[in-house]
Motif scaffolding. Sequence first.
Motif, short mmCIF file in Angstrom:
data_model
loop_
_atom_site.label_atom_id
_atom_site.label_comp_id
_atom_site.label_asym_id
_atom_site.label_seq_id
_atom_site.Cartn_x
_atom_site.Cartn_y
_atom_site.Cartn_z
N TYR A 149 -53.44 -72.19 -82.02
CA TYR A 149 -54.23 -72.46 -81.93
C TYR A 149 -55.14 -72.88 -80.43
CZ TYR A 149 -54.95 -69.82 -86.19
OH TYR A 149 -55.29 -69.69 -86.92
N MET A 201 -49.12 -72.80 -86.43
CA MET A 201 -50.20 -71.75 -87.14
C MET A 201 -51.09 -72.05 -85.37
SD MET A 201 -52.30 -68.70 -88.50
CE MET A 201 -52.25 -70.43 -90.21
N MET A 239 -49.70 -62.70 -82.86
CA MET A 239 -50.06 -63.74 -83.01
C MET A 239 -51.60 -64.03 -81.96
SD MET A 239 -50.81 -64.29 -86.51
CE MET A 239 -51.26 -66.01 -85.75
N LYS A 240 -49.91 -64.50 -80.96
CA LYS A 240 -51.16 -65.04 -79.62
C LYS A 240 -51.97 -64.15 -78.62
CE LYS A 240 -49.53 -67.54 -76.03
NZ LYS A 240 -48.99 -68.40 -74.50
N PHE A 280 -51.52 -59.71 -91.24
CA PHE A 280 -51.25 -60.85 -89.93
C PHE A 280 -49.90 -61.67 -90.28
CE2 PHE A 280 -56.51 -61.91 -90.02
CZ PHE A 280 -56.41 -60.62 -89.15
N PHE A 290 -47.42 -63.58 -89.33
CA PHE A 290 -48.06 -64.56 -88.70
C PHE A 290 -45.78 -64.76 -88.43
CE2 PHE A 290 -50.64 -65.57 -92.73
CZ PHE A 290 -51.56 -66.20 -91.48
#
Length: 419
Positions: free
Chosen positions: A203, A199, A387-388, A379, A381
């Motif tokens: 980012y 994750m 997520m993106k 959320f 994951f």
Amino acid sequence: MAFNKDEMHAPTWMDQAFFEKVLKHSENDSTVTVGALKIVPGSKVGEHYASIIFRAAVSYRSRGKDLETSLIVKTIPAEEGMKKEFLKNGALFETETLMYNTVVPEMYRLLKAAGDDTELGPRLLYSASDPHWVMVFSDLAVRGYTVKSGQMDLEESKMLYAKLARWHAASTYLADSLPVMKTLDKGLGNMDIKEFKPMWTSYIITLSEVCREWPGYESYGDRLEQISEAIFDKLKNVYTLDESTRYHVLNHGDLHAKNCMYKIVEGKTEDILLLDYQISMWGSPAVDLIYSMYNSVSYETRNSHRDELIKFYYDEFVAALNRFGYLKKIPTLVDLHVEITKCGHLETFLICTFLPFMMLTMEELMPQPPPNAEEGVEFDFADADKMKEMIRHCMTHPKCETAMKKYLPMLLHKGLLDV
């Protein structure tokens, strides 16, 4: 970061019998009986990141009197997911229990002996690991403490660093008499982060893609992509104890604005208390200073008063050591800045991963408002596309774009984007 749906409803074991056990322990009264009981979520969406928290209003009878109390209960998520996986072995709860039961009481005794009545955080009333990992605290809201949105202004930042300086100074003084502090080594950079690493890497990769769309910042895209994996080894180095220097303290480890409670009177903050000691660790004081500088202090305050706040913290640290009667050599302010420089890759990591989530409100974070926030927000994951989308939304928010365009050149000029 997630707000699981199981945080909306207390587990079945959190019943009258459980609270009778808690109160018998905290009140030192084996005859306690619990009557009315009301349990609600103990925090709002986005106010914490790992454990789940409930607030319990409890009516009980003790020593012939009918009494009421409000308690905060902290436990491990029941639903399957990243948070449960991360917390399942109980190591973070073990650290926090040690902190509350052993380390922090010793800090208080030292402070009191020096004539300092500083309060650091809430009081732990009860803890257990079997059959459930659970901690129960006094409810600071009863005393007028609350959470607040946004990061800290200059005066609030000074309150924070005054507390942190006393915390660090007390740990320095107690290092030889309380060696258990030196065994705490599960900080952010040296714990098992396999659940979070993909994750956090995403980012940085997303930020690299966004940079290629900003005129004049295209070259940062390649640098960020190259460092997206290497940063974790550099982060581990920051959190690995450097035996070549004697400048070590017990770091709080997770000093962000949402891990604090604030006593606000007529719109003015009068006191700040520190919460969540799950990843406290022995190491360089730069860990707490850098972490809090980005995760607690506001963008405007950090940019205008960074060195002032570091000097303020250092003066408070030295003053506390002198009050304690510390006889060893005290590190200099230059020593502290050397530590901050040595730990600089923590700045790179935080700017590219945590900072957007600390700067933005929950409403600003979400690409689309949740259909029914009353039932909780999750959320997923495992859903890479969603997520993106959320990460990109955060990185391109005007607040974050402004911050990134300021901080990326700073990292480059310090050599903190080098692999």
